[in-house]
Design a protein around this motif. Structure first.
Motif, PDB file in Angstrom:
ATOM      1  N   GLU A 130       0.832  -1.203   0.000  1.00 55.05           N
ATOM      2  CA  GLU A 130       0.000   0.000   0.000  1.00 55.05           C
ATOM      3  C   GLU A 130       0.867   1.253   0.000  1.00 55.05           C
ATOM      4  O   GLU A 130       0.530   2.252  -0.659  1.00 55.05           O
ATOM      5  CB  GLU A 130      -0.923   0.003   1.222  1.00 55.05           C
ATOM      6  N   ALA A 131       1.977   1.196   0.731  1.00 55.06           N
ATOM      7  CA  ALA A 131       2.884   2.349   0.777  1.00 55.06           C
ATOM      8  C   ALA A 131       3.409   2.683  -0.611  1.00 55.06           C
ATOM      9  O   ALA A 131       3.454   3.858  -1.008  1.00 55.06           O
ATOM     10  CB  ALA A 131       4.044   2.056   1.732  1.00 55.06           C
ATOM     11  N   PHE A 132       3.789   1.663  -1.376  1.00 55.82           N
ATOM     12  CA  PHE A 132       4.291   1.910  -2.727  1.00 55.82           C
ATOM     13  C   PHE A 132       3.185   2.424  -3.644  1.00 55.82           C
ATOM     14  O   PHE A 132       3.420   3.274  -4.504  1.00 55.82           O
ATOM     15  CB  PHE A 132       4.937   0.647  -3.298  1.00 55.82           C
ATOM     16  N   ALA A 133       1.979   1.917  -3.472  1.00 56.33           N
ATOM     17  CA  ALA A 133       0.870   2.397  -4.292  1.00 56.33           C
ATOM     18  C   ALA A 133       0.603   3.879  -4.030  1.00 56.33           C
ATOM     19  O   ALA A 133       0.345   4.653  -4.964  1.00 56.33           O
ATOM     20  CB  ALA A 133      -0.382   1.574  -4.016  1.00 56.33           C
ATOM     21  N   VAL A 134       0.691   4.291  -2.776  1.00 58.70           N
ATOM     22  CA  VAL A 134       0.481   5.694  -2.433  1.00 58.70           C
ATOM     23  C   VAL A 134       1.635   6.558  -2.945  1.00 58.70           C
ATOM     24  O   VAL A 134       1.429   7.655  -3.481  1.00 58.70           O
ATOM     25  CB  VAL A 134       0.309   5.854  -0.908  1.00 58.70           C
ATOM     26  N   ALA A 135       2.869   6.071  -2.781  1.00 61.93           N
ATOM     27  CA  ALA A 135       4.022   6.823  -3.283  1.00 61.93           C
ATOM     28  C   ALA A 135       3.941   6.998  -4.797  1.00 61.93           C
ATOM     29  O   ALA A 135       4.340   8.038  -5.334  1.00 61.93           O
ATOM     30  CB  ALA A 135       5.321   6.115  -2.902  1.00 61.93           C
ATOM     31  N   ASP A 136       3.423   5.984  -5.471  1.00 64.94           N
ATOM     32  CA  ASP A 136       3.302   6.036  -6.927  1.00 64.94           C
ATOM     33  C   ASP A 136       2.128   6.899  -7.372  1.00 64.94           C
ATOM     34  O   ASP A 136       2.146   7.436  -8.478  1.00 64.94           O
ATOM     35  CB  ASP A 136       3.136   4.615  -7.470  1.00 64.94           C
ATOM     36  N   GLY A 137       1.119   7.053  -6.524  1.00 69.41           N
ATOM     37  CA  GLY A 137      -0.081   7.793  -6.903  1.00 69.41           C
ATOM     38  C   GLY A 137      -0.084   9.205  -6.378  1.00 69.41           C
ATOM     39  O   GLY A 137      -0.962   9.593  -5.591  1.00 69.41           O
ATOM     40  N   ARG A 138       0.871   9.988  -6.772  1.00 66.28           N
ATOM     41  CA  ARG A 138       1.024  11.347  -6.241  1.00 66.28           C
ATOM     42  C   ARG A 138      -0.217  12.202  -6.473  1.00 66.28           C
ATOM     43  O   ARG A 138      -0.637  12.960  -5.600  1.00 66.28           O
ATOM     44  CB  ARG A 138       2.240  12.029  -6.873  1.00 66.28           C
ATOM     45  N   GLU A 139      -0.795  12.096  -7.656  1.00 67.66           N
ATOM     46  CA  GLU A 139      -1.943  12.947  -7.956  1.00 67.66           C
ATOM     47  C   GLU A 139      -3.171  12.517  -7.174  1.00 67.66           C
ATOM     48  O   GLU A 139      -3.978  13.349  -6.742  1.00 67.66           O
ATOM     49  CB  GLU A 139      -2.208  12.944  -9.461  1.00 67.66           C
ATOM     50  N   ALA A 140      -3.334  11.234  -6.980  1.00 73.40           N
ATOM     51  CA  ALA A 140      -4.506  10.736  -6.262  1.00 73.40           C
ATOM     52  C   ALA A 140      -4.381  10.947  -4.754  1.00 73.40           C
ATOM     53  O   ALA A 140      -5.374  11.248  -4.077  1.00 73.40           O
ATOM     54  CB  ALA A 140      -4.719   9.255  -6.568  1.00 73.40           C
ATOM     55  N   TYR A 141      -3.165  10.795  -4.207  1.00 69.08           N
ATOM     56  CA  TYR A 141      -2.983  10.808  -2.753  1.00 69.08           C
ATOM     57  C   TYR A 141      -2.276  12.057  -2.229  1.00 69.08           C
ATOM     58  O   TYR A 141      -2.203  12.258  -1.018  1.00 69.08           O
ATOM     59  CB  TYR A 141      -2.184   9.573  -2.325  1.00 69.08           C
ATOM     60  N   GLY A 142      -1.719  12.884  -3.115  1.00 72.76           N
ATOM     61  CA  GLY A 142      -0.974  14.053  -2.661  1.00 72.76           C
ATOM     62  C   GLY A 142       0.302  13.698  -1.934  1.00 72.76           C
ATOM     63  O   GLY A 142       0.782  14.433  -1.076  1.00 72.76           O
ATOM     64  N   SER A 143       0.884  12.562  -2.280  1.00 76.49           N
ATOM     65  CA  SER A 143       2.075  12.082  -1.574  1.00 76.49           C
ATOM     66  C   SER A 143       3.334  12.805  -2.046  1.00 76.49           C
ATOM     67  O   SER A 143       3.475  13.147  -3.227  1.00 76.49           O
ATOM     68  CB  SER A 143       2.235  10.574  -1.793  1.00 76.49           C
ATOM     69  N   VAL A 144       4.220  13.034  -1.121  1.00 78.32           N
ATOM     70  CA  VAL A 144       5.555  13.571  -1.429  1.00 78.32           C
ATOM     71  C   VAL A 144       6.579  12.535  -0.962  1.00 78.32           C
ATOM     72  O   VAL A 144       7.105  11.780  -1.756  1.00 78.32           O
ATOM     73  CB  VAL A 144       5.795  14.942  -0.774  1.00 78.32           C
ATOM     74  N   LYS A 145       6.839  12.467   0.323  1.00 81.00           N
ATOM     75  CA  LYS A 145       7.727  11.435   0.834  1.00 81.00           C
ATOM     76  C   LYS A 145       6.905  10.457   1.687  1.00 81.00           C
ATOM     77  O   LYS A 145       6.274  10.850   2.664  1.00 81.00           O
ATOM     78  CB  LYS A 145       8.858  12.025   1.673  1.00 81.00           C
ATOM     79  N   VAL A 146       6.932   9.192   1.285  1.00 81.90           N
ATOM     80  CA  VAL A 146       6.233   8.137   1.985  1.00 81.90           C
ATOM     81  C   VAL A 146       7.261   7.333   2.770  1.00 81.90           C
ATOM     82  O   VAL A 146       8.274   6.892   2.201  1.00 81.90           O
ATOM     83  CB  VAL A 146       5.462   7.235   1.004  1.00 81.90           C
ATOM     84  N   LEU A 147       7.009   7.137   4.055  1.00 86.26           N
ATOM     85  CA  LEU A 147       7.917   6.394   4.906  1.00 86.26           C
ATOM     86  C   LEU A 147       7.324   5.041   5.284  1.00 86.26           C
ATOM     87  O   LEU A 147       6.104   4.916   5.497  1.00 86.26           O
ATOM     88  CB  LEU A 147       8.215   7.164   6.204  1.00 86.26           C
ATOM     89  N   VAL A 148       8.192   4.045   5.376  1.00 84.60           N
ATOM     90  CA  VAL A 148       7.837   2.735   5.909  1.00 84.60           C
ATOM     91  C   VAL A 148       8.502   2.624   7.281  1.00 84.60           C
ATOM     92  O   VAL A 148       9.703   2.864   7.403  1.00 84.60           O
ATOM     93  CB  VAL A 148       8.293   1.596   4.967  1.00 84.60           C
ATOM     94  N   LEU A 149       7.718   2.261   8.291  1.00 88.51           N
ATOM     95  CA  LEU A 149       8.209   2.223   9.663  1.00 88.51           C
ATOM     96  C   LEU A 149       8.170   0.789  10.178  1.00 88.51           C
ATOM     97  O   LEU A 149       7.150   0.304  10.689  1.00 88.51           O
ATOM     98  CB  LEU A 149       7.340   3.123  10.563  1.00 88.51           C
ATOM     99  N   PRO A 150       9.289   0.042  10.022  1.00 90.03           N
ATOM    100  CA  PRO A 150       9.312  -1.354  10.456  1.00 90.03           C
ATOM    101  C   PRO A 150       9.066  -1.516  11.956  1.00 90.03           C
ATOM    102  O   PRO A 150       8.576  -2.548  12.379  1.00 90.03           O
ATOM    103  CB  PRO A 150      10.710  -1.837  10.061  1.00 90.03           C
TER     104      PRO A 150
END
Length: 346
Positions: free
Chosen positions: A326-346
Motif C-alpha cells: 500500500e505504501a508503494f501504491a500511495v508513493a506512486d499515486g502522487r496525484e490521487a494521494y498528494g504524496s511527497v515522501k512516503v515512509l515505511v516504519l518497520p
C-alpha cells in the motif's frame, strides 16, 4: 525477522528471514524509518520483472545500533543513526580524490548485493553509519540521503546570492534542492511540477513560485517571472522517461547553468543549436561525495541538526512494514494521494 523482498515490478512479498549478522567492521541496525525513493518507483514500474532477482530494497533509512561486528570501534549499541547507502571501493582514483560517488565498483545498500531498510534489521559498514543529531527524529533523518543529493547538486552548480533558480520537479529531490537554493541566498525559486500539493508545500516552506506544468505553460511562466531573461540556474529533478533536458534548455537564461539530477531511464534530446546559441552549460550530478574534504552526507545531517533544513513538511504518509504494498501504491499515486515522501516504519 520480517522483511519485504522485491521480485520485480509490483511483486513485493513480506517474508520471514534470518536476522543478518554483522561481519568485521560492520554494524547491525534495527530499522526505525525508511523512505520510498523515486528510484524505487522506477523498479516498481518495470514492465518485465525478473523474479529471480529478489532483494531487500530501501536506501533512505535510520535506526538504532543493536549489534557490532568484530573490529568496529566507531559506534556503540543504542546509538541513533542514519545510513549512507553508497559503498565505494575506497581505492580507485575517484575514491581517493573524494569523488567516490562515481567509483566504478560502487555498491548500493538496498541493491542486489546488500539488503536495505525495508526490513526490521539490516547490516551496514561502519563508515556508512552516521550519528543522528539529537534534535533530528528518525523520520526526519530518513531524508538525510535526499538532502545529501541536494547538497551535491549545489556543489556541482553553486547558487549565488541574487540568482533566480528554477527547479524542474516537485518530488522530494526537487523540493530539497529548492530548499538548498533558498538557503544559499537565491533571490527567488520557482518550482515546475505537479500536482498542486507539493507545489503548495514549496510555496509555504520557502515562498517558492509554483508552476503547475499541467495547467500552465511553464516556459511562458518562467519567462514572465524572469522578465524575459530566463533562469540563470536550472536544476532538473524528474528523471524517468521525461525529456526534461529540452525543457531545461528552454527556460535557461543566456549562459545559464543547468544541473541534471534526475535518474533517466530513456534517452534525452535537446535542440543543440538552441543550446549552443545561448552558450548553455549542462552539468550532471550523481549521488554525493565529498565537498572540501567533508562528506556531503554529513553536511546534510549537520544542516538538519542546525535547523537550517526542515524535512518535516515533506513527509506526507507513513505505513508499517506489513503494509508496504500500500505504501508503494500511495508513493506512486502522487496525484490521487498528494504524496511527497512516503515512509515505511518497520
Amino acid at each position: 525477522m520480517k522483511a519485504a523482498r522485491f521480485y520485480g515490478g509490483k511483486d513485493i512479498r513480506l517474508e520471514t528471514l534470518p536476522e543478518p549478522v554483522p561481519g568485521p567492521g560492520e554494524v547491525l541496525v534495527q530499522v526505525e524509518a525508511t523512505g520510498i525513493c523515486g528510484s524505487d518507483l522506477h523498479g516498481y514500474h518495470a514492465e518485465n520483472p525478473r523474479r529471480s532477482s529478489a532483494r531487500i530494497a530501501g536506501h533512505e533509512l535510520t535506526g538504532h545500533v543493536v549489534g557490532l561486528g568484530p573490529g568496529d570501534a566507531k559506534h556503540r549499541e543504542g546509538a541513533r543513526v542514519a545510513i549512507e547507502p553508497t559503498i565505494p571501493c575506497n581505492e580507485c582514483p575517484e575514491c581517493l580524490s573524494g569523488n567516490y560517488n562515481i567509483c566504478s565498483e560502487l555498491v548500493h545498500i538496498g541493491g542486489t548485493v546488500r539488503g536495505g531498510g525495508f526490513a526490521e534489521y539490516m547490516v551496514a559498514p561502519e563508515d556508512n553509519v552516521y550519528i543522528l543529531p539529537d534534535n533530528v527524529s528518525f523520520e526526519a533523518g530518513a531524508l538525510a540521503e535526499v538532502y545529501a543529493v541536494a547538497v551535491h547538486a549545489l556543489s556541482m552548480v553553486p547558487v549565488q546570492p541574487g540568482d533566480q533558480v528554477a527547479v524542474i520537479g516537485s518530488g522530494p529531490i526537487g523540493l530539497t534542492i529548492a530548499q538548498m537554493a533558498d538557503l544559499a541566498g537565491a533571490e527567488s525559486v520557482a518550482i515546475l511540477g505537479k500536482p498542486d500539493g507539493p507545489l503548495q508545500i514549496a510555496q509555504q516552506m520557502m515562498g517558492a513560485i509554483p508552476i503547475n506544468v499541467d495547467t500552465a505553460n511553464p516556459v511562458e511562466d518562467v519567462m514572465a517571472w524572469t522578465n524575459g531573461r530566463g533562469a540563470p540556474v536550472v536544476f532538473e529533478a524528474v528523471g524517468g522517461r521525461s525529456n526534461t533536458l529540452m525543457q531545461a534548455t528552454e527556460i535557461a537564461a543566456k549562459r545559464g547553468r543547468i544541473c541534471m539530477v534526475g535518474g533517466h531511464v530513456a534517452p534525452l534530446m535537446l535542440d543543440a543549436r538552441y543550446a549552443r546559441s545561448r552558450e548553455l552549460t549542462v552539468t550532471w550530478a550523481f549521488c554525493y561525495g565529498r565537498r572540501e574534504g567533508e562528506k556531503e552526507f554529513q553536511i546534510a545531517l549537520n544542516l538538519m541538526g542546525a535547523g537550517k533544513l526542515d524535512p518535516t513538511p515533506l513527509i506526507t504518509h507513513r505505513f508499517p512494514l506489513d503494509e508496504i504494498s500500500e505504501a508503494f501504491a500511495v508513493a506512486d499515486g502522487r496525484e490521487a494521494y498528494g504524496s511527497v515522501k512516503v515512509l515505511v516504519l518497520p
